[in-house]
Scaffold this active site. Structure first.
Site, PDB file in Angstrom:
ATOM      1  N   GLU A  79       0.854  -1.199   0.000  1.00 12.90           N
ATOM      2  CA  GLU A  79       0.000   0.000   0.000  1.00 12.90           C
ATOM      3  C   GLU A  79       0.882   1.239   0.000  1.00 12.90           C
ATOM      4  O   GLU A  79       1.769   1.410   0.844  1.00 12.90           O
ATOM      5  CB  GLU A  79      -0.952   0.033   1.200  1.00 12.90           C
ATOM      6  CG  GLU A  79      -1.824   1.285   1.129  1.00 12.90           C
ATOM      7  CD  GLU A  79      -3.064   1.285   2.012  1.00 12.90           C
ATOM      8  OE1 GLU A  79      -3.414   0.216   2.548  1.00 12.90           O
ATOM      9  OE2 GLU A  79      -3.671   2.353   2.162  1.00 12.90           O
ATOM     10  N   GLU A 104       4.906   4.957   3.507  1.00 12.30           N
ATOM     11  CA  GLU A 104       4.333   6.275   3.839  1.00 12.30           C
ATOM     12  C   GLU A 104       5.485   7.191   4.227  1.00 12.30           C
ATOM     13  O   GLU A 104       6.434   6.748   4.893  1.00 12.30           O
ATOM     14  CB  GLU A 104       3.324   6.108   4.988  1.00 12.30           C
ATOM     15  CG  GLU A 104       2.729   7.375   5.561  1.00 12.30           C
ATOM     16  CD  GLU A 104       2.037   8.262   4.525  1.00 12.30           C
ATOM     17  OE1 GLU A 104       2.589   9.355   4.281  1.00 12.30           O
ATOM     18  OE2 GLU A 104       1.004   7.883   3.966  1.00 12.30           O
ATOM     19  N   ASP A 154      -2.745  12.242  -3.010  1.00  9.28           N
ATOM     20  CA  ASP A 154      -2.918  13.699  -3.063  1.00  9.28           C
ATOM     21  C   ASP A 154      -3.301  14.105  -4.487  1.00  9.28           C
ATOM     22  O   ASP A 154      -2.569  13.789  -5.428  1.00  9.28           O
ATOM     23  CB  ASP A 154      -1.621  14.388  -2.633  1.00  9.28           C
ATOM     24  CG  ASP A 154      -1.245  14.004  -1.207  1.00  9.28           C
ATOM     25  OD1 ASP A 154      -2.012  14.332  -0.287  1.00  9.28           O
ATOM     26  OD2 ASP A 154      -0.203  13.344  -1.012  1.00  9.28           O
ATOM     27  N   LYS A 158      -4.263  22.072  -8.540  1.00  4.38           N
ATOM     28  CA  LYS A 158      -3.897  23.150  -9.467  1.00  4.38           C
ATOM     29  C   LYS A 158      -3.146  22.603 -10.679  1.00  4.38           C
ATOM     30  O   LYS A 158      -2.285  21.730 -10.538  1.00  4.38           O
ATOM     31  CB  LYS A 158      -3.005  24.170  -8.759  1.00  4.38           C
ATOM     32  CG  LYS A 158      -3.730  24.919  -7.666  1.00  4.38           C
ATOM     33  CD  LYS A 158      -2.812  25.916  -6.993  1.00  4.38           C
ATOM     34  CE  LYS A 158      -3.557  26.583  -5.854  1.00  4.38           C
ATOM     35  NZ  LYS A 158      -2.655  27.174  -4.873  1.00  4.38           N
ATOM     36  N   GLU A 230     -11.385   9.975   2.732  1.00  5.13           N
ATOM     37  CA  GLU A 230     -12.597   9.613   2.008  1.00  5.13           C
ATOM     38  C   GLU A 230     -13.787  10.375   2.598  1.00  5.13           C
ATOM     39  O   GLU A 230     -14.619  10.919   1.863  1.00  5.13           O
ATOM     40  CB  GLU A 230     -12.840   8.101   2.083  1.00  5.13           C
ATOM     41  CG  GLU A 230     -14.060   7.694   1.274  1.00  5.13           C
ATOM     42  CD  GLU A 230     -14.150   6.193   1.016  1.00  5.13           C
ATOM     43  OE1 GLU A 230     -13.393   5.421   1.625  1.00  5.13           O
ATOM     44  OE2 GLU A 230     -15.004   5.803   0.198  1.00  5.13           O
TER      45      GLU A 230
HETATM   46  C1  LIG Z   1      -4.424  12.161   0.898  1.00  5.89           C
HETATM   47  S1  LIG Z   1      -3.465  11.108   1.869  1.00  5.89           S
HETATM   48  C2  LIG Z   1      -4.389   9.584   1.837  1.00  5.89           C
HETATM   49  C3  LIG Z   1      -3.990   8.623   2.939  1.00  5.89           C
HETATM   50  C4  LIG Z   1      -4.667   7.259   2.920  1.00  5.89           C
HETATM   51  N1  LIG Z   1      -4.363   6.504   1.714  1.00  5.89           N
HETATM   52  C5  LIG Z   1      -6.156   7.367   3.124  1.00  5.89           C
HETATM   53  O1  LIG Z   1      -6.924   7.016   2.228  1.00  5.89           O
HETATM   54  O2  LIG Z   1      -6.557   7.798   4.210  1.00  5.89           O
HETATM   55  C6  LIG Z   1      -2.079  10.744   0.809  1.00  5.89           C
HETATM   56  C7  LIG Z   1      -0.922  10.139   1.571  1.00  5.89           C
HETATM   57  O3  LIG Z   1       0.066   9.719   0.652  1.00  5.89           O
HETATM   58  C8  LIG Z   1       1.340   9.979   1.215  1.00  5.89           C
HETATM   59  N2  LIG Z   1       2.299  10.027   0.096  1.00  5.89           N
HETATM   60  C9  LIG Z   1       2.299  10.897  -0.942  1.00  5.89           C
HETATM   61  N3  LIG Z   1       3.260  10.606  -1.811  1.00  5.89           N
HETATM   62  C10 LIG Z   1       3.918   9.510  -1.314  1.00  5.89           C
HETATM   63  C11 LIG Z   1       5.022   8.751  -1.774  1.00  5.89           C
HETATM   64  N4  LIG Z   1       5.650   9.048  -2.913  1.00  5.89           N
HETATM   65  N5  LIG Z   1       5.441   7.716  -1.013  1.00  5.89           N
HETATM   66  C12 LIG Z   1       4.812   7.413   0.156  1.00  5.89           C
HETATM   67  N6  LIG Z   1       3.747   8.100   0.635  1.00  5.89           N
HETATM   68  C13 LIG Z   1       3.307   9.136  -0.099  1.00  5.89           C
HETATM   69  C14 LIG Z   1       1.164  11.275   1.965  1.00  5.89           C
HETATM   70  O4  LIG Z   1       2.130  11.441   2.980  1.00  5.89           O
HETATM   71  C15 LIG Z   1      -0.252  11.100   2.527  1.00  5.89           C
HETATM   72  O5  LIG Z   1      -0.240  10.514   3.814  1.00  5.89           O
END
Ligand SMILES: C[S@@+](CC[C@H](N)C(=O)[O-])C[C@H]1O[C@@H](n2cnc3c(N)ncnc32)[C@H](O)[C@@H]1O
Length: 249
Positions: A79, A104, A154, A158, A230
């Site tokens: 994941e 993460e 994420d 933009k 979500e």
């Molecule tokens: C919007 S959050 C969603 C978290 C989780 N998947 C959820 O549904 O609750 C996006 C997460 O992806 C992590 N993230 C972004 N780019 C990443 C990368 N290249 N490697 C590991 N984690 C990453 C961010 O730190 C953040 O915690």
């Protein structure tokens, strides 16, 4: 023409550096709670993969032997960006025959998952605090993962930030390399333009087949816990799109 070759090399190196510098995340860590900090210090040696994370750096990963890390050879799930790890912990508890790896970059989330893994007594979870895109590019074993999960990445709304979206052709190619034949890439987003972008990029990858009968989205997995992200999307009135693609055998 040594001089111009030198110029060419340095431009190429600069370009590679720029490519590497475009990341899908910005690290704004916030404070670790005492419990998260304690979990990181105490539990990293047991469940952590790679170097112990610090607040400053997202460290490169050494090559990893997952069979050795889990002490067995079982189907592997990866994941990416697990947030606080609610989905990963729930899936690992429900499927003890599968080994779960979470990647993460956000240390408080890593600490939260480690706490949960300990409390639930899970033996089939390992965690890396690392850039998952970098792991897939440089350190992931080929054709080894039964599934790769990417939920609510994420969205980088933009236009000038779209280059930061993790779902890009090169990234998807590395996911496909890591998937075993028949392995599944599962994604979700609450941002409709990102869902369309995901469909475009995934359909352009010839080694993937859309699992959706109508060539678009699949039903929401019933066992997915509602995470903060979500829930926020739903509160804003966004539709959540789930995608599932299968690596051709
Ligand atoms: C919007 S959050 C969603 C978290 C989780 N998947 C959820 O549904 O609750 C996006 C997460 O992806 C992590 N993230 C972004 N780019 C990443 C990368 N290249 N490697 C590991 N984690 C990453 C961010 O730190 C953040 O915690």
């Amino acid at each position: 023409m040594i001089e111009s070759e030198g110029e060419f090399v340095s431009a190429k190196v600069k370009d590679e550096r720029r490519q590497r510098a475009i990341r899908s995340f910005v690290r704004r860590e916030g404070r670790l709670t005492d419990a998260q900090s304690d979990a990181l210090t105490r539990l990293w040696p047991r469940y952590g993969l790679g170097p112990m994370p610090d607040s400053e750096h997202v460290l490169p990963l050494p090559p990893m032997d997952f069979t050795q890390a889990f002490g067995r050879e079982a189907p592997l799930s990866l994941e990416i960006g697990f947030g606080n790890g609610e989905r990963l912990a729930k899936a690992a508890a429900a499927n003890p025959g599968i080994d779960y790896i979470g990647a993460e970059v956000h240390r408080p989330g890593v600490g939260r998952l480690l706490q949960e893994v300990e409390q639930a007594g899970l033996t089939n979870v390992r965690v890396m605090c690392a850039d998952a895109a970098e792991f897939l590019r440089a350190g992931a074993p080929a054709a080894r993962f039964a599934e790769v999960v990417l939920q609510f990445p994420d969205p980088w709304h933009k236009t000038r930030h779209h280059k930061r979206r993790i779902v890009q052709p090169d990234f998807v190619a590395t996911v496909v390399e890591a998937l075993a034949p028949g392995g599944r890439f599962k994604l979700a987003t609450d941002w409709a333009p990102y869902a369309e972008h995901m469909l475009d990029v995934l359909h352009a990858e010839p080694r993937l087949r859309n699992a959706s009968p109508d060539g678009r989205f699949v039903p929401r997995p019933e066992d997915r816990p509602l995470t903060r992200f979500e829930l926020r999307g739903l509160r804003l009135g966004h539709d959540v799109a789930d995608l599932e693609f299968i690596k051709q055998a």
